[in-house]
Design a protein around this motif. Sequence first.
Motif, PDB file in Angstrom:
ATOM      1  N   LYS A  72       6.678   4.298   9.340  1.00  0.00           N
ATOM      2  CA  LYS A  72       7.928   3.604   9.660  1.00  0.00           C
ATOM      3  C   LYS A  72       8.391   2.783   8.469  1.00  0.00           C
ATOM      4  O   LYS A  72       9.575   2.797   8.089  1.00  0.00           O
ATOM      5  CB  LYS A  72       7.706   2.701  10.860  1.00  0.00           C
ATOM      6  CG  LYS A  72       8.989   2.120  11.424  1.00  0.00           C
ATOM      7  CD  LYS A  72       8.693   1.196  12.563  1.00  0.00           C
ATOM      8  CE  LYS A  72       9.853   0.245  12.782  1.00  0.00           C
ATOM      9  NZ  LYS A  72       9.383  -0.997  13.398  1.00  0.00           N
ATOM     10  N   ALA A 104       6.951  -5.096   8.374  1.00  0.00           N
ATOM     11  CA  ALA A 104       7.882  -4.305   9.168  1.00  0.00           C
ATOM     12  C   ALA A 104       8.005  -4.866  10.570  1.00  0.00           C
ATOM     13  O   ALA A 104       8.877  -4.461  11.322  1.00  0.00           O
ATOM     14  CB  ALA A 104       7.416  -2.852   9.235  1.00  0.00           C
ATOM     15  N   HIS A 105       7.105  -5.779  10.916  1.00  0.00           N
ATOM     16  CA  HIS A 105       7.192  -6.416  12.225  1.00  0.00           C
ATOM     17  C   HIS A 105       8.314  -7.421  12.194  1.00  0.00           C
ATOM     18  O   HIS A 105       8.261  -8.400  11.469  1.00  0.00           O
ATOM     19  CB  HIS A 105       5.892  -7.133  12.565  1.00  0.00           C
ATOM     20  CG  HIS A 105       4.722  -6.229  12.587  1.00  0.00           C
ATOM     21  ND1 HIS A 105       4.481  -5.356  13.616  1.00  0.00           N
ATOM     22  CD2 HIS A 105       3.705  -6.054  11.711  1.00  0.00           C
ATOM     23  CE1 HIS A 105       3.373  -4.674  13.366  1.00  0.00           C
ATOM     24  NE2 HIS A 105       2.884  -5.083  12.204  1.00  0.00           N
ATOM     25  N   ASP A 149       0.813  -1.216   0.000  1.00  0.00           N
ATOM     26  CA  ASP A 149       0.000   0.000   0.000  1.00  0.00           C
ATOM     27  C   ASP A 149       0.843   1.262   0.000  1.00  0.00           C
ATOM     28  O   ASP A 149       0.499   2.245  -0.631  1.00  0.00           O
ATOM     29  CB  ASP A 149      -0.947   0.004   1.203  1.00  0.00           C
ATOM     30  CG  ASP A 149      -0.179  -0.053   2.497  1.00  0.00           C
ATOM     31  OD1 ASP A 149       0.917  -0.663   2.478  1.00  0.00           O
ATOM     32  OD2 ASP A 149      -0.637   0.499   3.505  1.00  0.00           O
ATOM     33  N   THR A 150       1.969   1.230   0.694  1.00  0.00           N
ATOM     34  CA  THR A 150       2.793   2.441   0.730  1.00  0.00           C
ATOM     35  C   THR A 150       3.389   2.680  -0.643  1.00  0.00           C
ATOM     36  O   THR A 150       4.059   1.808  -1.192  1.00  0.00           O
ATOM     37  CB  THR A 150       3.927   2.273   1.739  1.00  0.00           C
ATOM     38  OG1 THR A 150       3.417   1.617   2.878  1.00  0.00           O
ATOM     39  CG2 THR A 150       4.524   3.606   2.110  1.00  0.00           C
ATOM     40  N   SER A 169       7.670   3.188   5.292  1.00  0.00           N
ATOM     41  CA  SER A 169       8.147   3.962   4.144  1.00  0.00           C
ATOM     42  C   SER A 169       9.473   4.649   4.451  1.00  0.00           C
ATOM     43  O   SER A 169      10.371   4.701   3.611  1.00  0.00           O
ATOM     44  CB  SER A 169       7.090   4.977   3.719  1.00  0.00           C
ATOM     45  OG  SER A 169       6.718   5.768   4.815  1.00  0.00           O
ATOM     46  N   HIS A 180       2.938   2.930  11.661  1.00  0.00           N
ATOM     47  CA  HIS A 180       3.530   1.733  11.051  1.00  0.00           C
ATOM     48  C   HIS A 180       3.854   1.982   9.585  1.00  0.00           C
ATOM     49  O   HIS A 180       4.942   1.667   9.107  1.00  0.00           O
ATOM     50  CB  HIS A 180       2.561   0.571  11.194  1.00  0.00           C
ATOM     51  CG  HIS A 180       3.063  -0.689  10.580  1.00  0.00           C
ATOM     52  ND1 HIS A 180       4.175  -1.345  11.064  1.00  0.00           N
ATOM     53  CD2 HIS A 180       2.632  -1.402   9.515  1.00  0.00           C
ATOM     54  CE1 HIS A 180       4.406  -2.406  10.331  1.00  0.00           C
ATOM     55  NE2 HIS A 180       3.479  -2.471   9.380  1.00  0.00           N
ATOM     56  N   GLN A 181       2.938   2.603   8.966  1.00  0.00           N
ATOM     57  CA  GLN A 181       3.145   2.887   7.547  1.00  0.00           C
ATOM     58  C   GLN A 181       4.319   3.870   7.374  1.00  0.00           C
ATOM     59  O   GLN A 181       5.184   3.690   6.503  1.00  0.00           O
ATOM     60  CB  GLN A 181       1.880   3.502   6.983  1.00  0.00           C
ATOM     61  CG  GLN A 181       1.712   3.187   5.518  1.00  0.00           C
ATOM     62  CD  GLN A 181       0.320   3.575   5.053  1.00  0.00           C
ATOM     63  OE1 GLN A 181      -0.546   3.919   5.851  1.00  0.00           O
ATOM     64  NE2 GLN A 181       0.104   3.506   3.764  1.00  0.00           N
ATOM     65  N   GLN A 190       0.407  -5.426   6.346  1.00  0.00           N
ATOM     66  CA  GLN A 190      -0.533  -4.416   6.804  1.00  0.00           C
ATOM     67  C   GLN A 190      -0.966  -3.552   5.639  1.00  0.00           C
ATOM     68  O   GLN A 190      -0.163  -2.775   5.109  1.00  0.00           O
ATOM     69  CB  GLN A 190       0.117  -3.556   7.886  1.00  0.00           C
ATOM     70  CG  GLN A 190       0.178  -4.253   9.221  1.00  0.00           C
ATOM     71  CD  GLN A 190       0.265  -3.254  10.352  1.00  0.00           C
ATOM     72  OE1 GLN A 190       0.837  -2.192  10.190  1.00  0.00           O
ATOM     73  NE2 GLN A 190      -0.288  -3.599  11.492  1.00  0.00           N
ATOM     74  N   ASP A 231       3.505  11.011   0.762  1.00  0.00           N
ATOM     75  CA  ASP A 231       2.889  10.016   1.620  1.00  0.00           C
ATOM     76  C   ASP A 231       3.012  10.418   3.076  1.00  0.00           C
ATOM     77  O   ASP A 231       2.049  10.409   3.845  1.00  0.00           O
ATOM     78  CB  ASP A 231       3.588   8.684   1.368  1.00  0.00           C
ATOM     79  CG  ASP A 231       2.797   7.538   1.933  1.00  0.00           C
ATOM     80  OD1 ASP A 231       1.554   7.596   1.863  1.00  0.00           O
ATOM     81  OD2 ASP A 231       3.421   6.606   2.461  1.00  0.00           O
ATOM     82  N   LYS A 291      10.988  -5.499   6.216  1.00  0.00           N
ATOM     83  CA  LYS A 291      11.291  -4.202   5.620  1.00  0.00           C
ATOM     84  C   LYS A 291      12.359  -3.521   6.458  1.00  0.00           C
ATOM     85  O   LYS A 291      12.360  -3.678   7.675  1.00  0.00           O
ATOM     86  CB  LYS A 291      10.022  -3.352   5.590  1.00  0.00           C
ATOM     87  CG  LYS A 291       9.014  -3.836   4.564  1.00  0.00           C
ATOM     88  CD  LYS A 291       7.934  -2.814   4.393  1.00  0.00           C
ATOM     89  CE  LYS A 291       6.609  -3.363   4.955  1.00  0.00           C
ATOM     90  NZ  LYS A 291       5.489  -2.452   4.773  1.00  0.00           N
ATOM     91  N   SER A 330      11.747   3.659   6.496  1.00  0.00           N
ATOM     92  CA  SER A 330      12.850   2.696   6.477  1.00  0.00           C
ATOM     93  C   SER A 330      13.156   2.287   5.042  1.00  0.00           C
ATOM     94  O   SER A 330      14.286   1.948   4.715  1.00  0.00           O
ATOM     95  CB  SER A 330      12.506   1.488   7.329  1.00  0.00           C
ATOM     96  OG  SER A 330      11.469   0.767   6.741  1.00  0.00           O
TER      97      SER A 330
END
Lengths: 1380, 148
Positions: B82, A1340-1341, A1236-1237, B84, B79-80, A1309, B52, A1361, B86
């Motif tokens: 983080k 990312a977890h 999604d990102t 992106s 979280h998102q 996610q 973003d 990630k 990273s």
Amino acid sequence: MAEQMPSSSSALRFDAHLRPWPWLRSFCEILLCSVGFCKHGRRRVPRQHLLRGGVEDGDLQYGNARCLSSYYSVFVARLAIMVMLAILIGMLTILTWHFTRVYTTKSINSLAYGLRYELLQRPILRMWNILNSTVEVTVAQVKLSQYVIGQHTNPDTHAKQAELYEVMRDITWALFSSRKFLNAITISYGDGHVQAFHRDHKKNNTYYMYSELTNLQSKEMQMVDMLASSHFWRNRSSAGGISAIWYKETLDPITGKRIGLRRQVPPDDIINIAGISAIRDGAASWHVTVSKFTDSPLLSAALPVRYPIDGSIAAVVGVTTTFFSVGQLMRELVEFHSGYIYLTSQEGYLLATSTDTPLLRNTTTGPKLMMAVDSQYPIIRSGAGRLQKAYGGNLQLNHEIHMENVILQNQRYYLDSFFLNLKRLPLVGVIIIPRSYVMGKVDQRSYETLVILISASLCILLVGCVCIMILTSGVSKEMKLRAELISHLDARRRAEASNNYKSQFLANMSHELRTPMAAVIGLLDILMCDDCLTNEQVATISQIHKCSTALLRLLNNILDLSKVESGKLVLEDAEFDLERELEGLVDMFSVQCIDHNVEIVLDLADDMPKLVRGDSARVVQIFANLISNSIKFTSSGHLILRGWTGFSNNFSCKRKPWLDEQNTQVSLKKKVKQHGGIGEGSFKRDDQITLWFEVDDTGCGIIPSKWESVFESFEQADPSTTRMYGGTGLGLCIVRTLVNKMGGQIKVVKKDGPGTLMQLYLVFGAPVELGCHIPQKNPKEYVQQKLMVILALNGNMGRITMSRWLRGNGIDTHEASDWKDLMQILCQTLEHNRNTGIGTHNHLGSEINCDSCEVECDLVRGCSASIVTISNITHFESQDINEVYMGPKNFVVVVDAEILDQSTYIWKEQLDYLDKYSGRANFAWILNHDTSNNIKMELRKKGYQLMVNWPLYKSKLIQILETVSVKGETGFARKTNDRKSSLTSEAKTHERDEIDPIQFDYDCYSNSSATSDDGICDLRSCAHHHAVNDAEDGLSTLQPTCCKGVSSDERRISHMEHFNAFRQMPQSFVKSENMNESSNAFGKTSYHMISCDRNAEVDKKQLRDSALWLDPKWKNSCSRENKCCLIKSRPAYRNNGICLMQEYPSKRASCSFSIEEPHGKPLCNSECSDASELQVDRDDVQPLSTMPFDNSCRSYANGRLQAVPDEFNQKDCKSSKIVLSPKSSLQGLTILLAEDTPVLQRVATIMLEKMGATVLAVGDGQQAVDALRFNSAADGCRRCSASLEDGKAGSNLQLQDLPVFDLILMDCQMPRMDGYEATKAIRRYEAETGKHIPIVALTAHAMSSDEAKCLEVGMDAYLTKPIDSKQMVSTILSLVGRVD
Amino acid sequence: MEVIQLQRRHIEHINSLFQEGYLDDQFTQLQQLQDEVNPDFVVEVVSLFFQDSEKLLTDLGRTLEAQPVDFKRVDACVHQLKGSSSSIGAQRVKNVCIPFRVSCEEKNRDGCLRCLRQVEQEFVFIKNKLETLFRVSNISRLSKASRV
């Protein structure tokens, strides 16, 4: 001290608030300073230390403290010595004073005592005498009186009585006159008659006095009566006195005769008459009386005169004497001796004094005796008072008093009393002598002595102190020096230690550096032994090797450098090839020189011995320093390193004619002068060779005043140098040290023109073996071979130097500084030569002459010329020249690549032009490191084998000549059938360009396919590339014509025609329209030529090569200058096929570009595509593979390229994958990315695409599921599903084109549907179809629980990630591999 | 000459960013991914990141202002962010995200706001830095192109 105090105190103040302790210490220091009379200079140093110590480290403080304690001890010692000295001197002074004074005083005192005694004794004696004589006179008077009275006993008659008195008067007078001192003699008879003689001292008269008795009697009788009856008739006597009448007669003092008349004397004037009362016991008696006639006391004695018969008293005799004479005596004495004397009775009455004061006091009852204490003279009075006090009131007999220091009336006196014990009249004599009289001088002297002594002792003390100061200061100075020495030793030890650390560090470091360097060099050695390397690589590696060696040498020198500086350097003594070292050095610096636009020239004389003994490393170091120094300061011009053997002056002159002749002479003279000690004869001794060198640059120069100092350490000619050029200024210092070490000298020498000329000479040992001394190949050998050298070099100095040398060796040499010159020379020499050659080898038409050559030159310069001429020349060219033009002379043309015009493509034409001479002349090319690859490639392509690196120097030239001469013997090896072998040999030795192995493969591949004449797919695709290329260039229409005309290979043509179909793009045509005509014309010409020159014997391959070779020419024709290009293409016919092969990559590049054309890239891009192969290599990998899936590409694909089947494209992709990119590990995979990102989506997409994968990115889980579902559905359903899915998440995906997904990358996610849900959905869906698509989780977890969760829902793998591409690739490959 | 200087500046700038911890290896990877096919890849990705992140940050701010705070949403956003950050290697942004999430899990609004401010600060930092970087690189590329 005074001027120092404020400064120090201010300094102390400065320090005081920071640290109290140093302040205190410095205070003590200052105290000590002031106590010890310290000298400023001596004190200043420690205080400075002290103050500095405040800010420096503790060691110094410690040292200071120690120093301070030593100061304390010094001061204590100093103080003690001084005190002792003071005491000693004080004692000496006091003792001296004491002894001198005390003994003197004692002796003087005793003397004074004697004196006083003596002085007093005399008046006392006088007194005694007076007494005695008085008594004697009295006794004598008495005896005489007795006698007379005895005679006249019973004077019954008056007459008789008178007679008696008369006798008595005479007797008495006799006695009286005989004793001058007598005051009076009286006789008083019993009958009351008194006879008396009296001297009045005042009036100096003598009187006779007598008394008359009653009137009845004579006055004598009366007197006797009165005298006689005095005893009995006392009252009567007294009354008789009244009654008696006294008479006085003045007498002549000598005769005693009466002078005056008898005068009656009033009773008041009568003198004392001793009466009977005076005789108490009948014995003689005396007492002191006073009379009004004298002012001094009188001594009167009285004795009775008895009748001889009955012993009754007949008369009383009284004698009176004055003490006047005693006083006079005393006065005399005192006048002489000063002081005062007086006599008193025991009762204290004054009897006599040395003064004139009266001794009596007048009372109403007459004068009375005076007490001494009542004396009018103050001294006497006070002295008497003093004595009285001493006696305590009761004077005892024989009590004498001696007082030495009596202060009377503010003066010091000696006071002595002497006692004279007389019967009935004890006397006391007192003498008062002023002390100043006796001791006056002594006291003064003693005082003076004391003062002198004290001052002298003070002086001595002072001097002693100073002496001690000096002495101790010497000691303390020594102590301080010693302390300093100790601290210095300490510091030195520390410095040595740190130096040791440094050297150890250096040693360690150099070891650490040397080890990898050794490894590097070793590995390079191994690499150099490898056969697979291209020439380029070998050259690079050897350069690296050289540099590494230099670096290693440098490292080794790091330690030696300190040795040089400390003078511990030991020069190595080994044989080495000086020339080679210098050449290596010049090579090493050549790159730098080119970058600096400086021409470096090595000019060594022929007589330089090849081998010398010495320290090669140091020599190299010397020259490296000098050269780098010169380069640093030279921004343009040249840098010449000259060398010659220093025994011939003529030689030097001969060698340098291009320099100002005079200058040379001068400098030579200077040299001789400067080094006169060496002398000409000693230039070459038995075992020693003196070599002269000169480094000549055209830099900024050094001002003459700095000529000497530049060789100093850290010295630079100009302070701004460091700023502008950097450097430490150590280089030249090291150079000089080394040069001197080698028995030489270095000097900056005057030079005409800008720059610096440094001259140095070095003394080398001659090599042991004489055989080695034979010089290398003498260029004179080549004279016999009739060599002719044309030097076409860019740099003036190098060219001049080389040509001079060559001519000096008898070789015919021409120089050309630019292209034009070269052309002229080439024309003149070669054409001339050829004309002579025609005479012998008459194979050619005579129509070709120098004129055509001229035209040619013009053409080369870009002038237009007729194609006819060119074709003529090419016609001539096409003859087999190899055999024909072996002229009597061997031409060597040394060409610097720099003289080619590299700004445009003219160089290619220039090369082509030169190429036509290649048969007749040997070309040697000089390249440098920045010569462009294209030129190198071109040169190689044209088969030039002789290529050397710039700079050119003797040995390289010799090498060239040697090669040429060898060749000349065997003949020119430029034959067609040699090409292959020359290619391989070139690849090993002279190839300048790096050729991709893949290209070789391709080359071989196509060769083989060509020879087998198979129309296999690959070749077709290859041809397809060509065709595409041509299409792009817009000249493709010509090519088939050409090919047709030339080649018999029909298949090939058909291929070309086949691809013509899709290269008929409108854009291309528009662009190529205006070129068609000229190209056509040329194409025909080419065809003509080929058909003419190459007959049926020409093999197919070659023909094909020729045909293909046209490609770049056509391509080039796109450039602006058509005519040039046409000309340029001409020599290509003669060229070998290797070049063709090398052009393949560029064609491929063109191919890729042509396909990319729809991407909207401008067409003209492809024009320069052949200029950089690397770019092409990169370009042609990705686009091919990604094209079908590229969104932007899609529209075009839909429009134009739909005709092209997908299969073809994909196959093409696959094939290119295999051949081209090793990185495309994911080639052919189709991956669905659910993320999604946007950032991550983009990154991952690019990452994957880079690997060659095809990626479809979706924004969430739902889309992923949908995509997968549609993807796996039947092809027919695609289009409709696309319409269904259209508009989702802004992605205009057209799913109908989607291939089957090989893998899914799933973010966990996501909005709408997260990765877990999506996976579950997919797995559910798959359960129906029975497939299993690998799903890789992206999360990312980074926790294991997540991993477990991922695996639980049916994912196959797990990536965290940020994505690590390697890990991703390995994961994907493992999964896909499993699936496959 | 200018080009060389610009390039040097560019490199120095990047190095300084690495040294100061703004960026990590991920950015290097991004740079490696950039090639002729995607000549502006890094710029593209980074501007994506900017957009973003700005969106996320405003979102976060709004979410945290609202009462009651929807911590789940905040967590998702962070979280998102983080992820992106990273991905482009914006290390410091990422580092701040970690305590952000911790305080989010603790439902600590103040902590979240504090972290948000930090994140914003770091974001502005990295944005400025990277924009400078791209400007420099753009200029250098342009001048390089003009020279060719």
